[in-house]
Write a protein that holds these residues in place. Structure first.
Motif, mmCIF file in Angstrom:
data_model
loop_
_atom_site.group_PDB
_atom_site.id
_atom_site.type_symbol
_atom_site.label_atom_id
_atom_site.label_comp_id
_atom_site.label_asym_id
_atom_site.label_seq_id
_atom_site.Cartn_x
_atom_site.Cartn_y
_atom_site.Cartn_z
ATOM 1 N N ARG A 26 35.616 28.200 58.494
ATOM 2 C CA ARG A 26 37.060 28.490 58.538
ATOM 3 C C ARG A 26 37.440 28.797 59.974
ATOM 4 O O ARG A 26 36.589 29.165 60.785
ATOM 5 N N ARG A 75 42.388 36.151 37.313
ATOM 6 C CA ARG A 75 42.023 35.836 38.704
ATOM 7 C C ARG A 75 40.512 35.832 38.934
ATOM 8 O O ARG A 75 40.042 35.542 40.036
ATOM 9 N N ARG A 102 31.548 31.234 39.091
ATOM 10 C CA ARG A 102 31.021 30.590 40.293
ATOM 11 C C ARG A 102 29.763 29.799 39.970
ATOM 12 O O ARG A 102 29.181 29.947 38.907
ATOM 13 N N LEU A 162 34.143 38.706 54.670
ATOM 14 C CA LEU A 162 34.278 38.167 53.312
ATOM 15 C C LEU A 162 35.203 36.962 53.260
ATOM 16 O O LEU A 162 35.075 36.111 52.395
ATOM 17 N N GLY A 163 36.158 36.902 54.160
ATOM 18 C CA GLY A 163 37.164 35.844 54.087
ATOM 19 C C GLY A 163 38.333 36.318 53.244
ATOM 20 O O GLY A 163 38.539 37.521 53.046
ATOM 21 N N ASP A 164 39.098 35.368 52.719
ATOM 22 C CA ASP A 164 40.295 35.733 51.968
ATOM 23 C C ASP A 164 39.932 36.406 50.652
ATOM 24 O O ASP A 164 39.293 35.803 49.795
ATOM 25 N N VAL A 176 40.573 37.507 47.020
ATOM 26 C CA VAL A 176 41.452 36.978 45.963
ATOM 27 C C VAL A 176 41.413 37.813 44.684
ATOM 28 O O VAL A 176 42.201 37.596 43.774
ATOM 29 N N PHE A 177 40.478 38.756 44.598
ATOM 30 C CA PHE A 177 40.375 39.562 43.390
ATOM 31 C C PHE A 177 39.727 40.893 43.745
ATOM 32 O O PHE A 177 38.728 40.934 44.448
ATOM 33 N N GLU A 184 38.558 44.534 41.756
ATOM 34 C CA GLU A 184 38.450 45.316 40.535
ATOM 35 C C GLU A 184 38.132 46.758 40.917
ATOM 36 O O GLU A 184 37.237 47.013 41.728
ATOM 37 N N GLU A 216 34.598 45.670 42.602
ATOM 38 C CA GLU A 216 34.208 44.409 43.228
ATOM 39 C C GLU A 216 35.344 43.882 44.086
ATOM 40 O O GLU A 216 36.512 44.057 43.740
ATOM 41 N N GLU A 243 36.300 40.182 45.559
ATOM 42 C CA GLU A 243 35.894 38.785 45.462
ATOM 43 C C GLU A 243 36.727 37.984 46.447
ATOM 44 O O GLU A 243 37.951 38.060 46.444
ATOM 45 N N SER A 244 36.044 37.219 47.280
ATOM 46 C CA SER A 244 36.763 36.361 48.223
ATOM 47 C C SER A 244 36.677 34.933 47.722
ATOM 48 O O SER A 244 36.093 34.662 46.676
ATOM 49 N N THR A 245 37.281 34.019 48.481
ATOM 50 C CA THR A 245 37.234 32.619 48.056
ATOM 51 C C THR A 245 35.791 32.135 47.910
ATOM 52 O O THR A 245 35.522 31.259 47.112
ATOM 53 N N LYS A 246 34.880 32.731 48.672
ATOM 54 C CA LYS A 246 33.523 32.201 48.658
ATOM 55 C C LYS A 246 32.453 33.137 48.117
ATOM 56 O O LYS A 246 31.339 32.698 47.876
ATOM 57 N N SER A 247 32.764 34.421 47.968
ATOM 58 C CA SER A 247 31.673 35.312 47.584
ATOM 59 C C SER A 247 32.194 36.514 46.805
ATOM 60 O O SER A 247 33.390 36.773 46.765
ATOM 61 N N VAL A 248 31.262 37.210 46.200
ATOM 62 C CA VAL A 248 31.586 38.420 45.454
ATOM 63 C C VAL A 248 30.826 39.566 46.086
ATOM 64 O O VAL A 248 29.628 39.456 46.341
ATOM 65 N N PRO A 259 45.514 41.192 46.225
ATOM 66 C CA PRO A 259 44.242 41.440 46.933
ATOM 67 C C PRO A 259 44.276 41.050 48.403
ATOM 68 O O PRO A 259 43.470 41.556 49.192
#
Lengths: 376, 125
Positions: free
Chosen positions: A39, A304, A308, B35-37, B39-40, B42, B58, B60-65, B87
């Motif tokens: 990115r 949401r 994965r 983490l990046g963006d 998105v979730f 909890e 938790e 959660e990003s676009t690529k990882s938790v 988020p």
């Protein structure tokens, strides 16, 4: 205790655009042995730019092979799953390279440059495997296969305003086919600063777009020219993270996730790519999956929380009936999407399926691929 | 603007702002960037008792938790619903709008947390 140095494998490889990525502040990740930008600013912003305007991707890590000779077309009919001989000059075609026992070595795009001249583009991580397979299949054909990956840079411009950006890039000239007449899955020749440029109207995002093949030495200046022309059109540099979420929305398989040597084409929904009535081709007969082989399906969920890759797909009673191969919260659709291999019985209409997201069962609905389809 | 030097930090990239017996907890800009963006998110229920090191939620990003670890021991007295609803606040405002939970802290709960210099040192390692 003294620290042990990690054993050093092959040194990481960089594309001719490394300095451009560094200047843009890219975060790099290893991808098939290459250090690639994952990115630049935000996965989501880059994703949205491709859906709404355009994104520019460095895909120079992908591998290119030339296939030339009087029997190049017949050779490709034998070496690949499709009937490439039926493709006319100027066209491109998605195809599969199969193992003798019908598994998938790689998925490729084949461009017919002339009657006896083809270009095959494969995945970066499979470069060696593709070269070995293509080379091993030449016997009896008047054909020469050459790995030309290192000679070229490959840049993708994807998104609804791609054509406008390319048309506005002054250093691109001598375009062999008028822009408006360049259809999806065709290519045109052109020049960039007077040197040969291949313009292919192909891509991996579900949007209109182009893949541009140039001499590696010219890749950075082509990138600059496209970025300059694209600025007023909303073009942004986009990394592998956006590329992955875009292709998942578009329902496109990724080698290593949806495709492998253990997967037969029909399992992945790619049965149509195999022309089974060809006289002979590598994988013929073996490409048909067993009746109980898992099949790839699309799943959507509410909320949401995304399933994965590697997460189980389960029934209401917890029985595992499959596994997610790719999953994300869809940036465009706003809800979770996933591709998964499931037992044929679980793929039947009406089966209640759940994503097992770290112990929580999330109801999922089977959905036809692609999840996202661009407006024509 | 939060003065980052007034905060405490855990090695798991949470920050802690202490006001009397209440600790406000979030994740650092360093973690958010890595983490990046997001998105979730909890978060636990109000009233949950947490022991230092417990997983309280938790991100959660676009690529990882990523699991969120409580840097202190105590009882959750408030959660930030705004960050559950949006988020992306974790990326845009990690030290302010995207605080995650408030904990009524037990005695001695802050022992062993890092100061700003100590935290920056581990992120540069």
């Amino acid at each position: 205790m003294t620290e042990q140095l990690e054993p050093q494998g092959d040194s990481p490889r960089y594309t001719p655009l490394r300095e451009r990525h560094e200047a843009l502040g890219a975060t790099f990740t290893d991808f098939g042995g290459w250090q690639m930008p994952v990115r630049y600013t935000s996965d989501l912003a880059e994703h949205r730019a491709v859906r709404e305007a355009a994104g520019i991707f460095d895909i120079s890590h992908m591998a290119e092979f030339t296939v030339r000779g009087a029997s190049a077309a017949a050779y490709l009919d034998f070496a690949l799953a499709g009937r490439l001989s039926a493709m006319t000059v100027g066209k491109a075609k998605y195809s599969l390279l199969l193992t003798a026992d019908g598994g998938i070595v790689d998925d490729v795009i084949v461009y017919r440059l002339a009657d006896d001249d083809f270009l095959v583009i494969s995945n970066a991580g499979n470069r060696d495997a593709v070269r070995e397979a293509l080379t091993a299949r030449v016997e009896g054909f008047d054909v020469t296969v050459e790995d030309v990956s290192d000679a070229y840079g490959l840049i993708a411009v994807q998104g609804p305003v791609s054509e406008a950006i390319l048309a506005a890039t002054e250093a691109i000239a001598d375009v062999s086919v008028p822009w408006a007449e360049q259809k999806y899955y065709t290519w045109a020749s052109a020049t960039f600063n007077g040197k040969p440029l291949l313009l292919a109207r192909t891509g991996y995002t579900g949007e209109d777009g182009f893949e541009l093949l140039v001499d590696a030495a010219d890749a950075a200046s082509l990138w600059d020219a496209l970025v300059a022309a694209g600025a007023e059109h909303g073009l942004v540099a986009a990394g592998l993270a956006a590329r992955d979420s875009l292709r998942l929305e578009a329902g496109m398989p990724l080698y290593g996730n949806e495709l492998s040597r253990e997967i037969r084409p029909a399992q992945a929904g790619l049965g149509r790519v195999v022309v089974a009535d060809k006289d002979d081709f590598v994988g013929k007969g073996a490409h048909v999956p067993a009746d109980d082989a898992r099949v790839l399906i699309g799943l959507t969920a509410e909320g949401r929380r995304a399933g994965r890759a590697g997460y189980p797909v389960v029934l209401a009673d917890g029985t595992v009936v499959g596994e997610i191969t790719s999953g994300a919260l869809s940036p465009t659709l706003g809800h979770p999407i996933a591709m998964a291999y499931v037992d044929p019985s679980a793929a039947a209409e009406g089966t209640e399926l759940f994503l097992d997201v770290r112990g929580t069962k999330i109801p999922a609905t089977r959905t036809a691929l692609p999840f996202y389809r661009r407006k024509k | 603007m939060t003065d980052l030097n007034t905060l405490k930090y855990s090695e798991e990239h949470e920050w802690v702002a202490v006001d009397g017996a209440t600790a406000t907890i979030g994740i650092t800009d360093f973690a958010a960037d890595a983490l990046g963006d997001i998105v979730f998110v909890e978060l636990p229920e109000v009233g949950t008792d947490l022991t230092r090191g417990d997983v309280f939620g938790e991100a959660e990003s676009t690529k990882s938790v990523s699991e969120l670890y409580s840097p202190v021991t105590g009882k959750v007295v408030e959660i930030n619903d705004a960050v559950v609803d949006d988020p992306a606040l974790v990326n845009s405002s990690p030290f302010e709008d995207a605080w995650l939970i408030k904990i009524e802290i037990a005695e001695g709960a802050l022992d062993g947390l890092l100061d700003r210099d100590g935290y920056v040192a581990i992120t540069e390692g």
